[in-house]
Design a protein around this motif. Structure first.
Motif, PDB file in Angstrom:
ATOM      1  N   LEU A   1       0.838  -1.191   0.000  1.00 28.48           N
ATOM      2  CA  LEU A   1       0.000   0.000   0.000  1.00 28.48           C
ATOM      3  C   LEU A   1       0.878   1.247   0.000  1.00 28.48           C
ATOM      4  CD1 LEU A   1      -1.269  -2.202   2.356  1.00 28.48           C
ATOM      5  CD2 LEU A   1      -3.232  -0.769   1.856  1.00 28.48           C
ATOM      6  N   THR A   2       0.414   2.287  -0.688  1.00 24.28           N
ATOM      7  CA  THR A   2       1.170   3.527  -0.758  1.00 24.28           C
ATOM      8  C   THR A   2       0.240   4.715  -0.517  1.00 24.28           C
ATOM      9  OG1 THR A   2       0.860   3.760  -3.151  1.00 24.28           O
ATOM     10  CG2 THR A   2       2.810   2.549  -2.412  1.00 24.28           C
ATOM     11  N   ALA A   3       0.865   5.836  -0.153  1.00 21.81           N
ATOM     12  CA  ALA A   3       0.111   7.075   0.048  1.00 21.81           C
ATOM     13  C   ALA A   3       1.028   8.263  -0.192  1.00 21.81           C
ATOM     14  CB  ALA A   3      -0.466   7.139   1.460  1.00 21.81           C
ATOM     15  N   ASN A   4       0.453   9.338  -0.680  1.00 29.83           N
ATOM     16  CA  ASN A   4       1.145  10.627  -0.806  1.00 29.83           C
ATOM     17  C   ASN A   4       0.612  11.639   0.190  1.00 29.83           C
ATOM     18  OD1 ASN A   4       0.566   9.601  -3.961  1.00 29.83           O
ATOM     19  ND2 ASN A   4       2.705  10.015  -3.458  1.00 29.83           N
ATOM     20  N   THR A   5      -0.608  11.402   0.651  1.00 26.65           N
ATOM     21  CA  THR A   5      -1.228  12.204   1.701  1.00 26.65           C
ATOM     22  C   THR A   5      -2.006  11.252   2.605  1.00 26.65           C
ATOM     23  OG1 THR A   5      -3.240  12.592   0.410  1.00 26.65           O
ATOM     24  CG2 THR A   5      -1.462  14.235   0.210  1.00 26.65           C
ATOM     25  N   VAL A   6      -2.302  11.697   3.812  1.00 25.38           N
ATOM     26  CA  VAL A   6      -3.074  10.871   4.737  1.00 25.38           C
ATOM     27  C   VAL A   6      -4.112  11.731   5.438  1.00 25.38           C
ATOM     28  CG1 VAL A   6      -1.276   9.144   5.168  1.00 25.38           C
ATOM     29  CG2 VAL A   6      -1.338  11.239   6.542  1.00 25.38           C
ATOM     30  N   HIS A   7      -5.086  11.063   6.043  1.00 26.53           N
ATOM     31  CA  HIS A   7      -6.114  11.748   6.820  1.00 26.53           C
ATOM     32  C   HIS A   7      -6.322  10.991   8.119  1.00 26.53           C
ATOM     33  CE1 HIS A   7      -8.824   8.525   5.561  1.00 26.53           C
ATOM     34  NE2 HIS A   7      -8.472   8.756   4.314  1.00 26.53           N
ATOM     35  N   PRO A   8      -6.910  11.599   9.143  1.00 24.96           N
ATOM     36  CA  PRO A   8      -7.074  10.922  10.432  1.00 24.96           C
ATOM     37  C   PRO A   8      -7.906   9.655  10.303  1.00 24.96           C
ATOM     38  CG  PRO A   8      -7.459  13.277  10.666  1.00 24.96           C
ATOM     39  CD  PRO A   8      -7.370  13.002   9.187  1.00 24.96           C
ATOM     40  N   PRO A   9      -7.658   8.679  11.178  1.00 20.66           N
ATOM     41  CA  PRO A   9      -8.455   7.448  11.147  1.00 20.66           C
ATOM     42  C   PRO A   9      -9.865   7.724  11.641  1.00 20.66           C
ATOM     43  CG  PRO A   9      -7.037   7.470  13.076  1.00 20.66           C
ATOM     44  CD  PRO A   9      -6.654   8.671  12.252  1.00 20.66           C
ATOM     45  N   PRO A  10     -10.813   6.827  11.345  1.00 19.10           N
ATOM     46  CA  PRO A  10     -12.193   7.048  11.795  1.00 19.10           C
ATOM     47  C   PRO A  10     -12.332   7.018  13.310  1.00 19.10           C
ATOM     48  CG  PRO A  10     -11.956   4.884  10.772  1.00 19.10           C
ATOM     49  CD  PRO A  10     -10.692   5.633  10.495  1.00 19.10           C
ATOM     50  N   ARG A  11     -11.406   6.325  14.005  1.00 16.36           N
ATOM     51  CA  ARG A  11     -11.478   6.245  15.469  1.00 16.36           C
ATOM     52  C   ARG A  11     -10.114   6.575  16.074  1.00 16.36           C
ATOM     53  NH1 ARG A  11     -12.393   1.601  18.128  1.00 16.36           N
ATOM     54  NH2 ARG A  11     -11.432   0.349  16.491  1.00 16.36           N
ATOM     55  N   PRO A  12      -9.687   7.840  16.006  1.00 16.25           N
ATOM     56  CA  PRO A  12      -8.406   8.184  16.651  1.00 16.25           C
ATOM     57  C   PRO A  12      -8.502   7.974  18.153  1.00 16.25           C
ATOM     58  CG  PRO A  12      -9.596  10.166  15.989  1.00 16.25           C
ATOM     59  CD  PRO A  12     -10.342   9.005  15.404  1.00 16.25           C
ATOM     60  N   LEU A  13      -7.402   7.520  18.732  1.00 12.95           N
ATOM     61  CA  LEU A  13      -7.389   7.234  20.162  1.00 12.95           C
ATOM     62  C   LEU A  13      -6.921   8.464  20.927  1.00 12.95           C
ATOM     63  CD1 LEU A  13      -7.756   5.289  22.499  1.00 12.95           C
ATOM     64  CD2 LEU A  13      -5.438   4.433  22.078  1.00 12.95           C
TER      65      LEU A  13
ATOM     66  N   GLY B   1      -4.150   2.810  13.847  1.00 10.85           N
ATOM     67  CA  GLY B   1      -4.519   3.871  12.920  1.00 10.85           C
ATOM     68  C   GLY B   1      -3.998   5.226  13.353  1.00 10.85           C
ATOM     69  N   THR B   2      -4.094   5.513  14.651  1.00 12.33           N
ATOM     70  CA  THR B   2      -3.594   6.788  15.168  1.00 12.33           C
ATOM     71  C   THR B   2      -2.093   6.895  14.981  1.00 12.33           C
ATOM     72  OG1 THR B   2      -5.363   6.799  16.820  1.00 12.33           O
ATOM     73  CG2 THR B   2      -3.499   8.266  17.210  1.00 12.33           C
ATOM     74  N   MET B   3      -1.393   5.819  15.288  1.00 10.66           N
ATOM     75  CA  MET B   3       0.060   5.797  15.190  1.00 10.66           C
ATOM     76  C   MET B   3       0.523   5.956  13.740  1.00 10.66           C
ATOM     77  SD  MET B   3       2.512   2.844  16.855  1.00 10.66           S
ATOM     78  CE  MET B   3       1.620   1.509  16.022  1.00 10.66           C
ATOM     79  N   VAL B   4      -0.056   5.203  12.820  1.00 19.64           N
ATOM     80  CA  VAL B   4       0.355   5.277  11.416  1.00 19.64           C
ATOM     81  C   VAL B   4       0.036   6.654  10.832  1.00 19.64           C
ATOM     82  CG1 VAL B   4      -0.123   4.362   9.106  1.00 19.64           C
ATOM     83  CG2 VAL B   4       0.225   2.794  11.022  1.00 19.64           C
ATOM     84  N   HIS B   5      -1.107   7.219  11.196  1.00 24.64           N
ATOM     85  CA  HIS B   5      -1.457   8.550  10.695  1.00 24.64           C
ATOM     86  C   HIS B   5      -0.444   9.590  11.157  1.00 24.64           C
ATOM     87  CE1 HIS B   5      -3.689  12.459  11.363  1.00 24.64           C
ATOM     88  NE2 HIS B   5      -3.674  12.323  10.058  1.00 24.64           N
ATOM     89  N   GLU B   6      -0.113   9.603  12.443  1.00 21.83           N
ATOM     90  CA  GLU B   6       0.790  10.621  12.962  1.00 21.83           C
ATOM     91  C   GLU B   6       2.204  10.464  12.403  1.00 21.83           C
ATOM     92  OE1 GLU B   6       0.679  11.625  17.051  1.00 21.83           O
ATOM     93  OE2 GLU B   6      -1.496  11.323  17.236  1.00 21.83           O
ATOM     94  N   VAL B   7       2.673   9.232  12.289  1.00 19.24           N
ATOM     95  CA  VAL B   7       4.018   9.020  11.756  1.00 19.24           C
ATOM     96  C   VAL B   7       4.060   9.337  10.263  1.00 19.24           C
ATOM     97  CG1 VAL B   7       5.824   7.306  11.383  1.00 19.24           C
ATOM     98  CG2 VAL B   7       4.599   7.375  13.563  1.00 19.24           C
ATOM     99  N   SER B   8       2.998   9.046   9.547  1.00 17.77           N
ATOM    100  CA  SER B   8       2.932   9.408   8.125  1.00 17.77           C
ATOM    101  C   SER B   8       3.063  10.914   7.944  1.00 17.77           C
ATOM    102  CB  SER B   8       1.620   8.922   7.518  1.00 17.77           C
ATOM    103  OG  SER B   8       1.537   7.517   7.498  1.00 17.77           O
ATOM    104  N   ARG B   9       2.332  11.666   8.743  1.00 17.36           N
ATOM    105  CA  ARG B   9       2.413  13.128   8.667  1.00 17.36           C
ATOM    106  C   ARG B   9       3.835  13.603   8.960  1.00 17.36           C
ATOM    107  NH1 ARG B   9      -1.301  15.839  12.611  1.00 17.36           N
ATOM    108  NH2 ARG B   9      -0.625  17.698  11.480  1.00 17.36           N
ATOM    109  N   HIS B  10       4.473  12.985   9.936  1.00 13.31           N
ATOM    110  CA  HIS B  10       5.849  13.350  10.278  1.00 13.31           C
ATOM    111  C   HIS B  10       6.789  13.094   9.103  1.00 13.31           C
ATOM    112  CE1 HIS B  10       9.582  13.665  12.638  1.00 13.31           C
ATOM    113  NE2 HIS B  10       9.963  12.582  11.970  1.00 13.31           N
TER     114      HIS B  10
END
Length: 273
Positions: free
Chosen positions: A110-122, A218-227
């Motif tokens: 799987l690949t991404a160039n942008t990300v968005h928050p997960p449906p259930r951020p912790l 989901g929260t972890m992958v989203h935040e690290v992706s943004r970083h």
């Protein structure tokens, strides 16, 4: 990692080799590429052959013979690990391998160039780089919570210690960052991310069994992706998930999309009797 990055067609294998080559060697032959990690013969995917196309008639014999030829100097390598650089192709003729005791790994890339928050951020989850020896030790313990380890414990436990140690050396060399996810001070998840030439690859995404299905991953992958996109020079994020596991759904929930397929064949050592 000053040498040019091995240019596999597959993003998965290209980034696998990008990371593993730090502790090993990549040797290109006429018919295959050998990845070897001399310091760890029990590292299955760190000691393997990559062929240019999917297996066909006769390859169940030829590929295994080539593996033994390429690792004849390394008798402690007792497994056989084989892959093929065909990101969009089919499995090919894997049946003779399966009949000979191999297992087939089937991964979504799987690949991404942008990300968005997960449906259930912790809420309350702190995602940050590891800071101490104690936190790295907690990562080892977290990765040893597997209910079904892929090898006998007398082999698997020291392997995990070595494996986490390799990633720590990579981060010390400035080639990436290892993040922990902390809830009320307790490590409940972790992952690494390594970047080169604009391509960032996630490694070993793990959530403690007691905290699964709560939004940690989901929260972890989203935040690290943004970083990675903002601070590591990444323009493409790459993450690999077992086709048959739940992780792919979580990654897709933050913006990743299926891009490629990755196949590999592994025959584990026969346990000593």
């Amino acid at each position: 990692m000053s040498a040019p990055m091995f240019r596999a067609r597959s993003l998965a294998y290209r980034t696998d080799f990008m990371i593993h080559a730090f502790h090993g060697t990549v040797t290109e032959r006429e018919d295959c590429v050998r990845l070897e990690t001399p310091s760890d013969p029990d590292f299955y995917s760190g000691n393997m052959l990559l062929f240019p196309s999917r297996p066909g008639p006769g390859d169940a014999v030829r590929w295994v013979r080539r593996f033994h030829e390429e690792f004849a100097h390394a008798p402690r390598v007792r497994h056989v690990m084989l892959g093929w650089d065909d990101p969009h192709g089919s499995k090919g003729g894997v049946e003779p391998f399966l009949a000979a005791g191999f297992t087939l790994g089937e991964n979504d890339v799987l690949t991404a160039n942008t990300v968005h928050p997960p449906p259930r951020p912790l809420a309350g989850l702190e995602v940050r780089p590891l800071e101490s020896d104690a936190e790295w030790a907690a990562v080892v313990e977290l990765h040893l919570t597997d209910d079904e380890p892929p090898a006998p414990l007398d082999v698997y436990v020291p392997f995990v210690h070595r494996h986490v140690g390799r990633y720590r050396e990579l981060t010390r060399a400035g080639l990436g960052t290892w993040f922990g996810a902390f809830l009320e001070g307790r490590l409940v998840g972790d992952l690494g991310i390594f970047c080169r030439e604009g391509v960032a690859r996630f490694q070993e995404v793990e959530t403690h069994p007691e905290f699964r299905n709560r939004g940690v991953c989901g929260t972890m992958v989203h935040e690290v992706s943004r970083h990675a996109l903002a601070n590591m020079g990444a323009s493409v994020l790459v993450i690999v998930a077992d086709e048959h596991g739940p992780a792919g759904r979580i990654y897709r929930s933050v913006g990743f999309r299926n891009t490629e397929r990755q196949y590999m064949l592994n025959r584990r050592p026969v346990p000593a009797t």
